[in-house]
Design an enzyme around this catalytic site. Structure first.
Site, mmCIF file in Angstrom:
data_model
loop_
_atom_site.group_PDB
_atom_site.id
_atom_site.type_symbol
_atom_site.label_atom_id
_atom_site.label_comp_id
_atom_site.label_asym_id
_atom_site.label_seq_id
_atom_site.Cartn_x
_atom_site.Cartn_y
_atom_site.Cartn_z
ATOM 1 N NE ARG A 56 46.659 37.494 38.554
ATOM 2 C CZ ARG A 56 47.373 37.822 39.628
ATOM 3 N NH1 ARG A 56 48.667 37.600 39.646
ATOM 4 N NH2 ARG A 56 46.801 38.402 40.669
ATOM 5 C CG HIS B 106 50.782 32.750 41.844
ATOM 6 N ND1 HIS B 106 49.619 32.963 41.144
ATOM 7 C CD2 HIS B 106 51.175 33.985 42.270
ATOM 8 C CE1 HIS B 106 49.306 34.246 41.153
ATOM 9 N NE2 HIS B 106 50.229 34.897 41.835
ATOM 10 C CD GLU C 256 48.638 30.576 38.932
ATOM 11 O OE1 GLU C 256 49.303 31.379 38.250
ATOM 12 O OE2 GLU C 256 48.231 30.813 40.089
HETATM 13 C C1 8YV Z 1 48.612 36.904 45.465
HETATM 14 C C2 8YV Z 1 49.292 38.034 43.450
HETATM 15 O O1 8YV Z 1 49.034 36.415 46.590
HETATM 16 O O2 8YV Z 1 48.938 40.053 44.533
HETATM 17 C C3 8YV Z 1 48.778 39.412 43.501
HETATM 18 O O3 8YV Z 1 48.190 39.878 42.498
HETATM 19 O O4 8YV Z 1 49.313 37.419 42.443
HETATM 20 C C4 8YV Z 1 49.754 37.410 44.687
HETATM 21 O O5 8YV Z 1 50.435 38.310 45.471
HETATM 22 C C5 8YV Z 1 47.884 35.858 44.728
HETATM 23 O O6 8YV Z 1 46.890 36.503 44.093
HETATM 24 C C6 8YV Z 1 47.386 34.765 45.578
HETATM 25 O O7 8YV Z 1 46.641 33.917 44.813
#
Ligand code: 8YV
Length: 313
Positions: free
Chosen positions: A232, A280, A261
């Site tokens: 993140r 991402h 983002e």
């Molecule tokens: C998601 C991700 O698709 O699963 C997660 O925590 O970061 C990704 O796989 C993402 O959250 C989409 O915004």
């Protein structure tokens, strides 16, 4: 039988929209013209489906007094106020395991592209620079280099295995050592940053890891060190990272996630050779998103049918 009403906060892929429509009467928040009126009319729902980037905070939770379950199509649930949800007796589910290998592949891709300047080399060809200016600059090999994994969870371990296959040494830092792994544990993050060539960030997001990688850690990583973030954006102090790159405290960065983002600081976009930027895409394959959505819908169906959640956080 009348289908139960559920809330869908953001658009899902067609496959999962169809699955939801098959079982429920779906109230689509992202289509609401008057959000307040929409939520007043939806106040009776017991279940909600959401995605990893949708902020499901205290206000929205409290606008739904009958809510019993929030099912997120993501492994990371930092966009949901999980503590408040649990204080209201609401179950939160996520999508662990189904994306572990995919995100680890993206982590390896980012690591290799950064070290071997894959993206830069590709642009060197497409821009005509190769013909005009000659070969691209030499890159960095990863064999016998040390990968420092910050957050050796499911995805962290999958990345560590991949790094070991390409001949890297692996060390790690977690809040506490993990008994079952063949890697050296560092109780202190700054010490691990000093000891590794590439710092790989694979922690959850949220308050506990906010700006965990800040100036002291980046300076410890050193002028030949690289940082990769597949977790993140909030885990790195992005301003400190930009200074670290501009003032050469570190050698480069590979980033799949950012603090705000989808906006990416211009300073990072300008850094062509030693910075790799992805939008991402960690889990972004048809196969993995299908599996994530299937698990999200299965959680909602199971819980609302009184059979409990499949993957509660
Ligand atoms: C998601 C991700 O698709 O699963 C997660 O925590 O970061 C990704 O796989 C993402 O959250 C989409 O915004």
């Amino acid at each position: 039988m009348k289908k139960e009403d559920i809330l869908l906060t953001m658009s899902f892929m067609g496959r999962h929209q169809a699955q939801l429509d098959e079982s429920f009467n779906v109230l689509r928040l992202y289509k609401a013209e008057d959000r307040a009126k929409f939520l007043k009319d939806a106040a009776h729902v017991r279940g909600a489906a959401t995605g990893g980037s949708f902020k499901f905070g205290r206000d929205l939770i409290d606008a739904l007094p009958q809510l019993k379950v929030i099912c997120s199509m993501s492994v990371g649930v930092d966009a949901i106020d999980v503590a408040h949800a649990k204080s209201r007796g609401i179950v939160v589910t996520n999508t662990p395991d189904v994306l572990t290998e995919e995100v680890a592949d993206t982590g390896l891709l980012l690591l290799l592209s950064l070290a071997k300047q894959g993206g830069y080399g590709e642009r060197h060809v497409r821009s005509g620079r190769w013909a005009k200016e000659g070969p691209a600059p030499l890159a960095m090999g990863l064999r016998d280099k040390t990968l420092g994994v910050l957050g050796l969870g499911r995805i962290g371990e999958a990345i560590a295995k991949r790094a070991a296959v390409i001949g890297m040494n692996v060390i790690y830092h977690n809040r506490r050592p993990k008994g079952s792994v063949p890697y050296t544990y560092y109780a202190n993050l700054v010490d691990m940053a000093k000891a590794c060539d590439v710092l790989m960030i694979v922690t959850p997001g949220g308050k506990e890891t906010f700006h965990l990688v800040e100036e002291k850690v980046l300076r410890a990583l050193g002028p030949e060190g690289y940082v990769v973030n597949i977790a993140r954006g909030s885990v790195i102090d992005e301003k400190a990272l930009i200074r670290a790159l501009e003032e050469k405290w570190i050698a480069g960065a590979g980033l799949d996630v950012f603090e705000n983002e989808p906006s990416v600081p211009e300073a990072l976009i300008k850094m062509e050779q030693n910075v790799v930027l992805y939008p991402h895409i960690g889990s972004a394959t048809v196969e993995t998103r299908n599996a994530m959505g299937d698990l999200t819908v299965a959680n909602l169906r199971s819980f609302l049918a009184g059979k409990g959640p499949l993957t509660p956080v």
